[in-house]
Design a protein around this motif. Structure first.
Motif, short mmCIF file in Angstrom:
data_model
loop_
_atom_site.label_atom_id
_atom_site.label_comp_id
_atom_site.label_asym_id
_atom_site.label_seq_id
_atom_site.Cartn_x
_atom_site.Cartn_y
_atom_site.Cartn_z
N ASP A 154 0.81 -1.23 0.00
CA ASP A 154 0.00 0.00 0.00
C ASP A 154 0.84 1.27 0.00
OD1 ASP A 154 -2.30 -1.50 0.03
OD2 ASP A 154 -2.76 -1.16 2.14
N LYS A 155 2.16 1.17 -0.13
CA LYS A 155 3.02 2.34 0.03
C LYS A 155 3.02 3.26 -1.19
CE LYS A 155 4.30 1.14 4.16
NZ LYS A 155 3.64 1.79 5.32
N PRO A 163 2.94 -2.22 -6.11
CA PRO A 163 1.50 -2.15 -5.84
C PRO A 163 0.63 -2.37 -7.07
CG PRO A 163 2.65 -0.34 -4.77
CD PRO A 163 3.63 -0.98 -5.72
N PHE A 164 1.18 -2.07 -8.24
CA PHE A 164 0.40 -2.20 -9.48
C PHE A 164 0.42 -3.62 -10.03
CE2 PHE A 164 2.09 2.12 -9.15
CZ PHE A 164 0.92 2.85 -9.19
N LEU A 195 8.02 -13.48 4.73
CA LEU A 195 8.12 -12.64 3.54
C LEU A 195 6.91 -11.73 3.40
CD1 LEU A 195 9.34 -15.22 0.85
CD2 LEU A 195 10.74 -13.64 2.18
N GLY A 196 7.16 -10.53 2.91
CA GLY A 196 6.11 -9.59 2.58
C GLY A 196 6.76 -8.36 1.96
N GLN A 197 6.06 -7.69 1.07
CA GLN A 197 6.63 -6.47 0.47
C GLN A 197 6.88 -5.42 1.54
OE1 GLN A 197 6.60 -8.45 -3.02
NE2 GLN A 197 7.58 -6.50 -2.60
N THR A 198 5.99 -5.34 2.52
CA THR A 198 6.18 -4.51 3.72
C THR A 198 5.82 -5.40 4.90
OG1 THR A 198 3.94 -3.65 3.40
CG2 THR A 198 5.75 -2.28 2.60
N VAL A 199 6.69 -6.35 5.17
CA VAL A 199 6.36 -7.47 6.05
C VAL A 199 5.96 -7.04 7.45
CG1 VAL A 199 8.75 -7.86 6.78
CG2 VAL A 199 7.14 -9.78 6.72
#
Length: 439
Positions: A154-155, A163-164, A195-199
């Motif tokens: 969501d950043k 995000p896209f 793991l996470g894009q913004t974990v």
């Protein structure tokens, strides 16, 4: 059984997605093969972060298309972030593709493969609810398991396409994650990596990331816990305290900074200043004095002046990272920054990149040199690549350590006394003659 050949490009999220794909397809009659010539389905799981990755994948697709030319029944497809990002371009540049599926369409892949022939099938619909929490990944043997705990981001940093192509943030249920970790421990994995894009933005009801770390720490059989990649803005006191007081959480953190210039950080819409970041580093080191910090750095962002670049070098000298991933800015279609004119020439980008690499190499070498003479615990992963009869593994700080074999096996924890170092590797000898701990 039908055979499927998969190649993976990009980050650990993509590697974890490949394990997810293999596990899902395995329940529908597909077996993975290491030989594309023996495959009924050939699939590339891709990344869209950098332009070079796209060129590499398109070239590889052209190479693999020869198998389809020889055996027309072979299905050739593309999955992942690049599929999401370049779906229209792909069908023009790679007309031999049979299917293109985005990161939220993996559940439907068996159905896609079950309808061969006809026009290429494109399924890139993003799904705000898809987490694949009920699908069991098929992991490769080893000591470390990658566990995706959230998907999307969501950043909306101005340079980033994630995000896209991966959609908005959504977290997996904590119960499903913890059940997966218990099974991993039972299967013999010694380390889990969330793991996470913004974990560290993870949340499932009342369970935030700090609570998840503490609950994972209580699971028997798991010796080490790591996570990547956190966002500085979400590194709360609760998370720092959980890291510091959970004995299995390793003293190592990848903390992307991107730039040391407030002006550039603002244009990137990172949500913090250089001062905020440095204060966070101070808090982390106060709580965990032996923590190893790594980062991501981009040079040549649109509008970056020499003074901004010097600010990045200054921040690197202040923080003294153990290592870093360093890149030239590469514009990605669809991002906010893509519309901005490039203000730094390729030659200047290259110069700046070489400067940050040289600084980081020197700092890494200096930091590692200070470890000579110390004894550290190494989780053995297997044979060392360059020294016959030696073993290799990771320290709690995620530094590679190599040492002469002592009868230890992958998964053993061995205390190693460091006798020498380079910028990238610690060399040592086992502090005890025998294995410290086995399965």
């Amino acid at each position: 059984m039908r055979n499927i050949y998969i190649e993976t490009y990009g980050c650990q999220m993509n590697l974890a997605d490949t394990e997810l794909l293999v596990g899902h397809l395995g329940t529908h009659g597909y077996a993975r093969t290491a030989d594309p010539a023996a495959a009924d389905v050939i699939l590339l799981n891709t990344c869209a972060i950098r332009e070079h990755a796209e060129e590499r994948v398109l070239g590889r697709l052209g190479d693999l298309a020869r198998h389809k030319a020889r055996r027309p029944s072979v299905q050739l497809g593309l999955a992942g972030c690049m599929a999401q990002h370049l779906r229209d371009k792909l069908m023009v540049q790679a007309p031999f593709l049979d299917f293109v599926v985005g990161p939220d369409a993996y559940r439907r892949l068996p159905e896609v493969l079950g309808t061969p022939g006809g026009d290429p099938l494109v399924d890139v619909q993003l799904d705000r609810d898809e987490t694949y929490a009920d699908i069991v990944p098929e992991r490769e043997a080893g000591v470390r398991a990658w566990v995706t705990i959230m998907r999307g981001c969501d950043k909306f940093c101005t340079f980033c396409i994630v995000p896209f192509v991966r959609g908005r943030e959504r977290s997996l249920p904590a119960a499903a994650i913890l059940a997966q970790v218990r099974q991993l421990a039972a299967d013999g994995y010694r380390e889990v990596v969330y793991l996470g894009q913004t974990v560290n933005a993870y949340r499932d009801g009342d369970t935030d990331f700090a609570a998840l770390l503490r609950q994972t720490n209580a699971i028997d059989g798991v010796e080490r816990i790591r996570f990547t990649s956190p966002h500085p803005s979400d590194m709360t006191e609760r998370v720092i305290e959980a890291m510091a007081t959970s004995d299995k959480v390793c003293p190592q953190l990848h903390l992307p900074v991107q730039s040391g210039s407030d002006r550039v950080l603002d244009r990137m819409e990172r949500g913090y200043t250089a001062g905020d970041y440095l204060t966070l580093v101070e808090r982390l080191r106060a709580a965990m004095p032996d923590i190893a910090l790594t980062t991501d750095i981009i040079v040549g962002f649109p509008g970056e002046h020499e003074v901004d670049f010097e600010a990045t070098l200054g921040l690197m000298r202040t923080v003294r990272y153990d290592s870093a991933f360093m890149f030239q800015y590469s514009a990605r279609a669809g991002t906010k920054a893509f519309k901005w004119p490039e203000t730094v020439s390729d030659a200047e980008k290259s110069r700046r990149l070489q400067a940050v690499i040289a600084l980081q190499e020197a700092q890494s070498a200096t930091i590692n040199c200070t470890l000579v003479g110390r004894t550290t615990e190494v989780l053995v992963e297997g044979p060392a690549r360059r020294r016959v009869g030696w073993l290799a593994g990771k320290t709690p700080q995620f530094k590679t350590a190599v040492f002469p074999g002592t009868g230890a096996r992958p998964g053993d924890l061995v205390r190693v006394r460091i006798t020498d170092s380079t910028a990238h590797t610690l060399l040592g000898v086992a502090a005890d003659a025998a294995r410290i701990e086995g399965h």
